[in-house]
Design a protein around this motif. Structure first.
Motif, short mmCIF file in Angstrom:
data_model
loop_
_atom_site.label_atom_id
_atom_site.label_comp_id
_atom_site.label_asym_id
_atom_site.label_seq_id
_atom_site.Cartn_x
_atom_site.Cartn_y
_atom_site.Cartn_z
N GLY A 86 0.30 3.14 5.57
CA GLY A 86 0.65 4.50 5.18
C GLY A 86 0.50 4.73 3.70
O GLY A 86 -0.03 3.88 2.96
N PHE A 87 0.94 5.89 3.26
CA PHE A 87 0.95 6.25 1.86
C PHE A 87 2.34 6.79 1.51
O PHE A 87 3.00 7.40 2.35
CB PHE A 87 -0.11 7.33 1.56
N LEU A 88 2.75 6.55 0.28
CA LEU A 88 4.08 6.95 -0.14
C LEU A 88 4.02 7.63 -1.50
O LEU A 88 3.30 7.18 -2.40
CB LEU A 88 5.00 5.71 -0.22
N ILE A 132 14.34 1.17 2.54
CA ILE A 132 14.94 0.06 3.30
C ILE A 132 13.96 -1.11 3.29
O ILE A 132 12.82 -0.96 3.74
CB ILE A 132 15.24 0.48 4.75
N PRO A 133 14.35 -2.27 2.82
CA PRO A 133 13.44 -3.42 2.73
C PRO A 133 13.37 -4.22 4.03
O PRO A 133 13.80 -5.36 4.10
CB PRO A 133 14.05 -4.25 1.60
N LEU A 134 12.82 -3.59 5.09
CA LEU A 134 12.67 -4.28 6.36
C LEU A 134 11.20 -4.61 6.60
O LEU A 134 10.31 -4.10 5.93
CB LEU A 134 13.18 -3.40 7.50
N SER A 135 10.94 -5.45 7.59
CA SER A 135 9.58 -5.76 8.00
C SER A 135 9.52 -5.75 9.51
O SER A 135 10.55 -5.72 10.19
CB SER A 135 9.13 -7.12 7.45
N SER A 136 8.33 -5.76 10.07
CA SER A 136 8.15 -5.69 11.51
C SER A 136 8.53 -7.00 12.17
O SER A 136 8.36 -8.08 11.59
CB SER A 136 6.70 -5.33 11.85
N GLY A 137 9.05 -6.89 13.39
CA GLY A 137 9.34 -8.06 14.20
C GLY A 137 8.41 -8.09 15.41
O GLY A 137 7.52 -7.25 15.54
N ALA A 138 8.62 -9.04 16.28
CA ALA A 138 7.78 -9.18 17.46
C ALA A 138 7.89 -7.93 18.34
O ALA A 138 8.95 -7.61 18.84
CB ALA A 138 8.19 -10.41 18.25
N HIS A 164 0.59 6.33 -3.17
CA HIS A 164 -0.01 5.01 -3.25
C HIS A 164 0.05 4.35 -1.87
O HIS A 164 0.93 4.68 -1.06
CB HIS A 164 0.72 4.12 -4.27
N PRO A 165 -0.89 3.44 -1.56
CA PRO A 165 -0.87 2.76 -0.26
C PRO A 165 0.45 2.02 -0.06
O PRO A 165 1.00 1.41 -0.98
CB PRO A 165 -2.05 1.79 -0.34
N PHE A 166 0.95 2.07 1.18
CA PHE A 166 2.25 1.47 1.50
C PHE A 166 2.15 0.79 2.85
O PHE A 166 1.68 1.39 3.82
CB PHE A 166 3.32 2.56 1.52
N ASN A 167 2.57 -0.47 2.93
CA ASN A 167 2.58 -1.20 4.19
C ASN A 167 3.69 -2.22 4.16
O ASN A 167 3.57 -3.28 3.54
CB ASN A 167 1.23 -1.89 4.42
N PRO A 168 4.82 -1.94 4.83
CA PRO A 168 5.95 -2.87 4.80
C PRO A 168 5.72 -4.15 5.59
O PRO A 168 6.54 -5.07 5.51
CB PRO A 168 7.09 -2.04 5.43
N ALA A 169 4.61 -4.23 6.33
CA ALA A 169 4.34 -5.44 7.12
C ALA A 169 3.83 -6.58 6.26
O ALA A 169 3.76 -7.72 6.72
CB ALA A 169 3.34 -5.13 8.23
N HIS A 170 3.46 -6.30 5.00
CA HIS A 170 2.88 -7.32 4.14
C HIS A 170 3.56 -7.31 2.78
O HIS A 170 4.00 -6.26 2.30
CB HIS A 170 1.38 -7.09 3.99
N PRO A 171 3.67 -8.44 2.13
CA PRO A 171 4.34 -8.52 0.83
C PRO A 171 3.75 -7.52 -0.17
O PRO A 171 2.55 -7.40 -0.30
CB PRO A 171 4.07 -9.97 0.38
N GLY A 172 4.63 -6.80 -0.82
CA GLY A 172 4.19 -5.84 -1.82
C GLY A 172 3.63 -4.57 -1.21
O GLY A 172 3.12 -3.71 -1.91
N GLY A 173 3.74 -4.44 0.13
CA GLY A 173 3.21 -3.24 0.77
C GLY A 173 1.71 -3.17 0.80
O GLY A 173 1.13 -2.11 0.88
N THR A 174 1.03 -4.30 0.70
CA THR A 174 -0.43 -4.30 0.70
C THR A 174 -0.96 -4.52 2.10
O THR A 174 -0.26 -5.02 2.97
CB THR A 174 -0.98 -5.40 -0.22
#
Length: 423
Positions: free
Chosen positions: A39-41, A66-72, A194-204
């Motif tokens: 996504g973008f933020l 919220i500093p979460l990440s994806s689970g299974a 800016h590009p945003f992706n919580p599934a990867h460190p730093g949102g990259t």
């Protein structure tokens, strides 16, 4: 181009190298691969590049991500929280659909046994909204969940608030969301994002899926009407007089790149882009065209090989009860190489009697056609198996159910040779 022609063009594009690649969109430049979390933020809005929606962000002081990440099986897309005496939060998740998208969306919206669930419209799409207010020693809590099915997932927008004004701000945020063509995500997000992706460190974003193995795979050979591939340990008997890689089909390659990428929906186009990087057509065969019969132009067999490493988290089902694996394959890989299996499609899990390999079968139908041809109903069947570290998939296409069953009676063999192979 109708859907059957798109399927043919896809087979051809995966068989022969394209002469050129279309220019990258802003999304392609921002992300090497697009996944649910992409996504973008900006300070004013969150934009999702995979599902194609954006929502304005509340401008309340004290809100932090919220500093979460994806689970299974559970993709965390974005969230905001307000730290205070009690935590209040807005969070967005996506879960793969198992069978019935709207029924599962409705179930996901139910907060508890006493909650009300109502069907509403947001951004022109059907949503379910569940709501519950409870009193506790911590205070009065409002919980609201909005859900909608999209792209093989159920998207949930969840609100928990101990402050009534914050609850209203979160409601307004969700009910103001809008949908758009996901390919336009970068433009919709705007220059200040800016590009945003919580599934990867730093949102990259994750590295672009690409398979070196697939280009090196032995394409196999055809002799005396039998397709044979020693590397995969498979043989396939073709119908008499069928044409392999008919020259007329080669003429469709020039339009394949454009037609595949705009096929029926932007999300399918991106999934097919991934298939083009990680899959290969080993065989495409059809009956000789008589120039008159519609059946001869909409009947074919295709054999694909794909590198499973390009679909992390998706695996071939290990047993008939592995519904999650079946649904993951249907919602990602199969919808990209074939018409998307409709909800409720029955998958059959069986064992090849010769090799002992586990095989996955499914049949379904879809409507296509054009202004010239009129409505066309097409039947499609797939048989999928793991072979030497690849996903091997047969695609059978016919205009009739009887024709599909006849195609399915063709002889497949693994490991051990077919009778009279002539080696």
């Amino acid at each position: 181009m109708n859907r059957v022609a798109v399927l043919v063009a896809l087979c051809m594009a995966l068989w022969l190298p394209a002469e050129g690649s279309p220019p990258q969109s802003g999304v392609a430049q921002a992300f090497s691969s697009v996944e649910p979390e992409s996504g973008f933020l900006s300070p004013a809005r969150y934009t999702n590049a995979f599902f194609g929606f954006f929502l304005p962000l509340p401008q309340n002081a004290g809100l932090t991500p919220i500093p979460l990440s994806s689970g299974a099986g559970n993709h965390f897309l974005y969230g905001l929280k307000a730290e205070g005496q009690n935590l209040s939060a807005l969070s967005i998740f996506a879960q793969p659909v198992r069978k019935d998208p709207m029924a599962e969306a409705k179930a996901a919206a139910r907060v508890g046994k006493k909650s009300s669930v109502k069907k509403i419209k947001i951004g022109g799409k059907d949503f379910w909204r569940g709501e519950l207010t409870t009193d506790s020693p911590a205070g009065r809590a409002t919980t609201v969940i909005y859900t909608t099915p999209l792209r093989g997932f159920v998207i949930s927008f969840s609100i928990l608030a101990f402050d009534s004004s914050l609850a209203q701000a979160f409601r307004q945020t969700v009910e103001s969301l809008q949908f758009f063509d996901p390919q336009q995500a970068a433009q919709v997000a705007g220059a200040g994002s800016h590009p945003f992706n919580p599934a990867h460190p730093g949102g990259t974003a994750a590295p672009a899926p690409h398979s070196e193995r697939i280009a090196q795979l032995d394409p196999g050979r055809i002799s005396s009407g039998i397709y044979d591939n020693d590397e995969l340990g498979v043989a396939f008997v073709l119908p008499a007089k069928w044409v392999v890689n008919e020259s007329a089909n080669r003429n469709r390659i020039s339009e394949a790149e454009q037609e595949i990428l705009k096929a029926d929906a932007p999300e399918e186009a991106r999934e097919r882009e991934l298939v083009q990087e990680c899959a290969r057509t080993l065989l495409f065969a059809s009956p000789p065209s008589d120039g008159v019969s519609a059946a001869s132009s909409t009947t074919f067999i295709a054999l694909f090989a794909a590198d499973p490493s390009c679909w992390p988290g998706v695996h071939f089902p290990g047993s008939p009860d592995d519904a999650d694996a079946r649904n993951q394959i249907a919602n990602t890989f199969l919808r990209a190489i074939a018409a998307p299996p409709p909800p409720g499609t029955a998958f059959r899990f069986r064992t090849d009697p010769i090799s002992g390999k586990k095989m996955l079968d499914a049949n379904w139908g879809f409507n296509s056609g054009s202004a010239q041809t009129g409505p066309v109903h097409t039947h499609i069947g797939i048989t999928m198996v793991e072979a030497n570290g690849y996903w091997l998939t047969w695609e059978f296409v016919s205009p009739t159910a009887e024709g599909l069953e006849e195609l399915r009676r063709m002889e497949l063999a693994f490991v051990k040779p077919l009778p009279n192979r002539g080696h």
